[in-house]
Design an enzyme around this catalytic site. Structure first.
Site, PDB file in Angstrom:
ATOM      1  CG  HIS A   1       9.117 -24.154  -8.605  1.00  0.00           C
ATOM      2  ND1 HIS A   1       8.483 -25.025  -9.441  1.00  0.00           N
ATOM      3  CD2 HIS A   1       9.559 -24.894  -7.553  1.00  0.00           C
ATOM      4  CE1 HIS A   1       8.548 -26.243  -8.949  1.00  0.00           C
ATOM      5  NE2 HIS A   1       9.191 -26.199  -7.789  1.00  0.00           N
TER       6      HIS A   1
ATOM      7  CB  CYS B   1      12.435 -33.666   1.656  1.00  0.00           C
ATOM      8  SG  CYS B   1      10.733 -33.503   2.118  1.00  0.00           S
TER       9      CYS B   1
HETATM   10  N1  MSP Z   1      16.749 -27.986  -4.201  1.00  0.00           N
HETATM   11  C1  MSP Z   1      16.201 -27.576  -2.959  1.00  0.00           C
HETATM   12  C2  MSP Z   1      16.678 -26.209  -2.576  1.00  0.00           C
HETATM   13  C3  MSP Z   1      18.168 -26.046  -2.443  1.00  0.00           C
HETATM   14  S1  MSP Z   1      18.608 -24.401  -2.078  1.00  0.00           S
HETATM   15  C4  MSP Z   1      20.194 -24.474  -1.666  1.00  0.00           C
HETATM   16  C5  MSP Z   1      14.672 -27.548  -3.063  1.00  0.00           C
HETATM   17  N2  MSP Z   1      14.181 -27.455  -4.294  1.00  0.00           N
HETATM   18  S2  MSP Z   1      12.598 -27.406  -4.649  1.00  0.00           S
HETATM   19  O1  MSP Z   1      12.516 -27.524  -6.086  1.00  0.00           O
HETATM   20  O2  MSP Z   1      11.883 -28.354  -3.883  1.00  0.00           O
HETATM   21  O3  MSP Z   1      12.155 -25.938  -4.304  1.00  0.00           O
HETATM   22  C6  MSP Z   1      11.739 -25.570  -3.047  1.00  0.00           C
HETATM   23  C7  MSP Z   1      11.351 -24.118  -3.044  1.00  0.00           C
HETATM   24  O4  MSP Z   1      10.394 -23.827  -4.065  1.00  0.00           O
HETATM   25  C8  MSP Z   1      10.643 -23.702  -1.761  1.00  0.00           C
HETATM   26  O5  MSP Z   1      11.499 -23.416  -0.708  1.00  0.00           O
HETATM   27  C9  MSP Z   1       9.948 -22.462  -2.228  1.00  0.00           C
HETATM   28  O6  MSP Z   1      10.921 -21.444  -2.301  1.00  0.00           O
HETATM   29  C10 MSP Z   1       9.484 -22.849  -3.629  1.00  0.00           C
HETATM   30  N3  MSP Z   1       8.141 -23.450  -3.641  1.00  0.00           N
HETATM   31  C11 MSP Z   1       7.812 -24.690  -4.116  1.00  0.00           C
HETATM   32  N4  MSP Z   1       6.461 -24.871  -3.998  1.00  0.00           N
HETATM   33  C12 MSP Z   1       5.920 -23.770  -3.463  1.00  0.00           C
HETATM   34  C13 MSP Z   1       4.605 -23.345  -3.192  1.00  0.00           C
HETATM   35  N5  MSP Z   1       3.554 -24.115  -3.405  1.00  0.00           N
HETATM   36  N6  MSP Z   1       4.448 -22.078  -2.716  1.00  0.00           N
HETATM   37  C14 MSP Z   1       5.505 -21.223  -2.532  1.00  0.00           C
HETATM   38  N7  MSP Z   1       6.742 -21.598  -2.777  1.00  0.00           N
HETATM   39  C15 MSP Z   1       7.012 -22.892  -3.135  1.00  0.00           C
HETATM   40  O7  MSP Z   1      14.038 -27.588  -2.035  1.00  0.00           O
END
Ligand code: MSP
Length: 485
Positions: free
Chosen positions: A22, A135
């Site tokens: 994150h 997801c």
């Molecule tokens: N809640 C939705 C996003 C809504 S935006 C209108 C979501 N949340 S999430 O908690 O799953 O976060 C996803 C985002 O976290 C990814 O798109 C990325 O930006 C970041 N990442 C989560 N794990 C990651 C890695 N291992 N590496 C890089 N970024 C990653 O989807």
């Protein structure tokens, strides 16, 4: 460029604590926010990050921790404190922390969806297919792996659903969105991610479900005019990028919006979101920046695998700026980037303890021995080479190529090191050493200026050390660490 810059990160699910993944997007957004504050002024930059607090995944984790529908707000409140603290500890300079349970966001999201309805772009129909709770996504055939599961989450996260939902006419807008991307009215960086979207837009596009029955997902905003349904969490979440500006009275930033995100959610941002904006008759954002993932020892970061690296662990080991550096210098620009502890420590030692840290100590010591200070009127402007070299520091940052911008700075660090070793000022008399030492000190202030968006604390320390009435040796900026974990 326009004299405004709005940068957003995805809003993260409030279903757990933050991990290093994150911080990839958030740190990148922080760098550009700091960079533009330096170049176009504080008031012309707006940077949001925050939490996505509704939906199944949040509901399920709250219930697992003993909360129920009546107390779940307390659960997300607790998470919000935790995430805010983690971002503050890592120097994330956000202007507004998004929370989708903010009643002002809820109200705005409802009104926005009402616009899609008013425009005849919403209809009721039956959804039959698979849904991944992890997801929060209705899965299409191309989303599934060979075994028929979601490639990103545990098999038990994928459920078969058959329900009556409200649908949004994505198919109606897909050709328009494609045209906008082709004409670069929506810019997608990097090119490979743009091509991926265009190629998928070349196929058949189905309408999408935008609500869930309340008996299945209760933790959400009521769908306009139908309290038996809740708004599909993704649709509501995307609207945060505008509701944040409404809430903070910063609407003028919208035309300069840049969404930063990981590759997993590119379709939502590059296709579904523009289609919603077209339907609701809003202007479009400027573009998206899509990065890949950090992985650990070749494996996807996952709670169930237990291979999580937390920001707290990183800060304990490398300090705030050290953490920012190891994340940014390993930035997964095109490909996934593997970040084992050993590899991170090697990078920290080589570039920070030895490279930058040594150089600063070396120059400071020489200046101290020679009673040298920079005259207070020394006005150091950012180094010309940063913009004139091929690519160049500014160009790299403006293209969001953080690792390459850092390489530019480190080239200057190496050059200065080599120059000092060649000139051995330690052999010169005080009078003769003064001029080259002044030059090195000025050069370091230059380097600090370029470092500011990346390593703000370190840049400030270097500036203080070399601009004061007397240049003095200080404790090493980055203590050398034992290698290995
Ligand atoms: N809640 C939705 C996003 C809504 S935006 C209108 C979501 N949340 S999430 O908690 O799953 O976060 C996803 C985002 O976290 C990814 O798109 C990325 O930006 C970041 N990442 C989560 N794990 C990651 C890695 N291992 N590496 C890089 N970024 C990653 O989807």
């Amino acid at each position: 460029m326009d004299k405004r810059f709005y940068v957003t990160t995805p809003i993260y699910y409030a279903n757990g604590a933050p991990h290093v993944g994150h911080f990839v997007t958030t740190t990148a957004a922080d760098v550009v926010a700091r960079y533009y504050r330096q170049t176009i002024g504080n008031n012309n930059v707006f940077f949001t990050t925050g939490l996505d607090e509704h939906g199944t995944t949040v509901e399920q984790s709250a219930i697992k921790e003993g909360y129920n529908l009546k107390t779940i707000q307390k659960y997300v409140d607790k998470r919000a404190v935790e995430w805010k603290k983690a971002f503050e500890q890592t120097g994330i300079s956000y202007n507004y922390f998004v929370r989708t349970t903010n009643p002002k966001h809820e109200e705005f999201a409802k009104q926005f969806i009402q616009k899609l309805i008013d425009n005849n772009d919403v209809y009721k129909s039956k959804y039959y297919g698979k849904y991944c709770n992890g997801c929060e996504k209705f899965l299409t055939l191309s989303d599934l792996n060979k075994e028929g599961y979601c490639p990103l989450h545990r098999p038990d996260q994928v459920v078969k659903v058959e329900e009556k939902n409200y649908f949004f006419k994505l198919s109606k807008y897909a050709p328009k969105v494609k045209k906008l991307i082709l004409e670069n009215k929506i810019s997608i960086i990097p090119e490979s991610k743009r091509e991926e979207i265009l190629s998928r837009l070349g196929g058949k596009i189905e309408d999408i479900s935008i609500s869930r029955p309340k008996e299945k997902v209760a933790w959400g905003i009521d769908f306009p005019n139908d309290s038996r349904q809740t708004c599909y969490v993704w649709i509501e979440a995307l609207i945060n990028y505008i509701s944040s500006l409404e809430i903070t009275d910063k609407k003028e930033f919208w035309l300069n919006a840049h969404h930063f995100l990981g590759k997993d959610i590119s379709w939502f941002h590059n296709v579904i979101w523009p289609a919603m904006l077209l339907s609701a008759k809003y202007n479009l954002f400027k573009g998206t920046f899509i990065h890949s993932f950090v992985i650990i020892s070749g494996e996807k970061i996952s709670k169930s695998k237990g291979n999580i690296i937390t920001p707290k662990e990183l800060i304990e080991k490398y300090g705030v700026d050290g953490t920012r550096y190891v994340i940014l210098s390993n930035f997964p620009y095109i490909n996934d980037s593997d970040i084992t502890w050993g590899h991170l420590t090697e990078k920290y030692n080589a570039d920070l303890a030895n490279g930058l840290g040594n150089l600063v100590s070396r120059v400071a010591k020489l200046c101290e021995q020679n009673d040298l200070a920079l005259s207070s009127d020394t006005n150091v402007k950012p180094h010309v080479s940063y913009s004139s070299q091929q690519g160049g520091y500014h160009v790299h940052i403006e293209r969001f190529e953080f690792n390459l911008a850092l390489e530019e700075i480190w080239r200057d660090i190496k050059d200065l090191d080599v120059e000092i070793s060649k000139n051995h000022p330690w052999d010169l008399s005080k009078e003769k050493a003064a001029q080259p030492l002044q030059k090195y000190a000025r050069e370091l202030i230059n380097i600090a200026y370029a470092l500011k968006p990346f390593l703000p604390e370190t840049a400030e320390k270097i500036e203080k050390q070399f601009r004061g009435p007397k240049i003095k040796s200080e404790a090493p900026l980055f203590p050398r660490l034992p290698t290995g974990r």
